[in-house]
Enzyme design. Structure first.
Site, short mmCIF file in Angstrom:
data_model
loop_
_atom_site.label_atom_id
_atom_site.label_comp_id
_atom_site.label_asym_id
_atom_site.label_seq_id
_atom_site.Cartn_x
_atom_site.Cartn_y
_atom_site.Cartn_z
N ARG A 92 -11.46 5.13 54.63
CA ARG A 92 -12.64 4.89 55.48
C ARG A 92 -12.48 3.72 56.42
O ARG A 92 -13.42 3.38 57.13
CB ARG A 92 -13.84 4.61 54.60
CG ARG A 92 -14.40 5.85 53.99
CD ARG A 92 -15.75 5.51 53.46
NE ARG A 92 -16.30 6.67 52.82
CZ ARG A 92 -17.55 6.74 52.42
NH1 ARG A 92 -18.37 5.75 52.60
NH2 ARG A 92 -17.98 7.83 51.85
N ARG A 161 -30.94 8.44 45.90
CA ARG A 161 -29.88 7.43 45.87
C ARG A 161 -30.41 6.13 46.44
O ARG A 161 -31.13 6.14 47.44
CB ARG A 161 -28.69 7.91 46.72
CG ARG A 161 -27.54 8.43 45.89
CD ARG A 161 -26.48 9.07 46.69
NE ARG A 161 -25.81 8.14 47.61
CZ ARG A 161 -24.72 8.44 48.28
NH1 ARG A 161 -24.16 9.63 48.11
NH2 ARG A 161 -24.17 7.59 49.10
N ARG A 172 -25.12 2.44 57.25
CA ARG A 172 -23.94 3.23 56.84
C ARG A 172 -23.39 4.02 58.03
O ARG A 172 -22.18 4.18 58.17
CB ARG A 172 -24.31 4.17 55.69
CG ARG A 172 -24.47 3.41 54.37
CD ARG A 172 -25.28 4.17 53.36
NE ARG A 172 -24.64 5.36 52.89
CZ ARG A 172 -25.28 6.40 52.35
NH1 ARG A 172 -26.60 6.37 52.24
NH2 ARG A 172 -24.63 7.44 51.93
P1 ADP Z 1 -21.54 8.59 51.75
O1 ADP Z 1 -20.38 9.37 52.26
O2 ADP Z 1 -22.81 9.35 51.84
O3 ADP Z 1 -21.60 7.19 52.30
P2 ADP Z 1 -20.22 8.11 49.21
O4 ADP Z 1 -20.72 8.58 47.89
O5 ADP Z 1 -18.94 8.69 49.71
O6 ADP Z 1 -21.41 8.39 50.18
O7 ADP Z 1 -20.08 6.51 49.19
C1 ADP Z 1 -21.13 5.67 48.72
C2 ADP Z 1 -20.76 4.21 48.90
O8 ADP Z 1 -19.56 3.93 48.16
C3 ADP Z 1 -20.42 3.80 50.33
O9 ADP Z 1 -21.58 3.49 51.09
C4 ADP Z 1 -19.55 2.56 50.06
O10 ADP Z 1 -20.35 1.43 49.69
C5 ADP Z 1 -18.74 2.98 48.85
N1 ADP Z 1 -17.47 3.66 49.26
C6 ADP Z 1 -17.14 4.96 49.08
N2 ADP Z 1 -15.91 5.22 49.57
C7 ADP Z 1 -15.44 4.05 50.07
C8 ADP Z 1 -14.22 3.65 50.72
N3 ADP Z 1 -13.21 4.49 50.95
N4 ADP Z 1 -14.12 2.35 51.12
C9 ADP Z 1 -15.09 1.45 50.88
N5 ADP Z 1 -16.26 1.76 50.29
C10 ADP Z 1 -16.44 3.03 49.87
#
Ligand code: ADP
Length: 201
Positions: A92, A161, A172
């Site tokens: 990400r 959530r 986000r």
């Molecule tokens: P969404 O795609 O709806 O943001 P996720 O369940 O994939 O939901 O992620 C929820 C949270 O987990 C993110 O907002 C972040 O805080 C954390 N997160 C998930 N994947 C990553 C990543 N690759 N790097 C940093 N933080 C992450």
């Protein structure tokens, strides 16, 4: 050949829903590494990592890169060699993308689920998820549980959530546009197979 698929998209692009549809009947061939789910589990279990992560997640911010990179690397190492992997929500950031390429994580495909900011905000307003299996329901997409508050699939409890509040969703989305869009471009430029899917359902 073993595939390692990176599944990316804005919040509420429907990554989880698409993933569940895709995996039907193929559960034995794939292992899913979901950063968000793994982190939510750590939070739920109140581990040290969970306590650190909660602070970032509730604010809609990304977890520091070194934590996520280690989490994903450990999962890849643990997976049997003949099982394909889906990395849900990784990489990400540009740093995560560079690490993925440098550590030779072996990502073969990037799937990018595309949705507009306005649509993502609108979906998030009515989204509820199952605490047990992660299934999500959104009135906006005409997908609601048969029995209020209970998951159709596993009978788990449906909850909002904590990071689906309007002000957090906006944060986000901002973070996606600043950090994740360049990470997707970097992966695309690396020569992996790239697929863009309009998230309409
Ligand atoms: P969404 O795609 O709806 O943001 P996720 O369940 O994939 O939901 O992620 C929820 C949270 O987990 C993110 O907002 C972040 O805080 C954390 N997160 C998930 N994947 C990553 C990543 N690759 N790097 C940093 N933080 C992450």
């Amino acid at each position: 050949m073993r595939k390692i698929i990176s599944l990316l998209g804005k919040p509420c692009a429907g990554k989880g829903t698409r993933l569940r549809q895709f995996l039907e009947g193929k559960e034995e061939q794939y292992m899913v590494v979901s950063c968000g789910e793994a982190l939510r589990e750590e939070v739920e279990n109140e581990t040290i990592l969970g306590r650190q992560a909660k602070h970032y997640m509730d604010a809609g911010k990304l977890i520091p890169d070194y934590i996520i990179i280690n989490l994903v690397l450990n999962q890849i190492r643990k997976a049997p060699e003949d099982v394909s992997l889906i990395l849900d929500g990784f990489p990400r950031t540009l740093e995560q993308a560079e690490a993925a390429l440098e550590c030779e994580m072996g990502i073969t495909h990037v799937v990018n689920l595309v949705v507009s900011d306005a649509e993502a905000i609108s979906r998030s307003e009515s989204r509820i998820i199952c605490k047990k299996c992660g299934e999500s329901y959104t009135q906006k997409m005409f997908k609601m549980p048969k029995k209020e508050g209970i998951c159709d699939k596993c009978g788990g409890k449906l909850v909002k959530r904590s990071d689906d509040k309007p002000e957090i969703i906006e944060e986000r989305l901002k973070i996606f546009n600043i950090y994740t869009a360049p990470a997707i471009d970097r992966m695309k430029a690396s020569g992996v197979e790239y697929l863009e899917i309009e998230s309409t359902f």
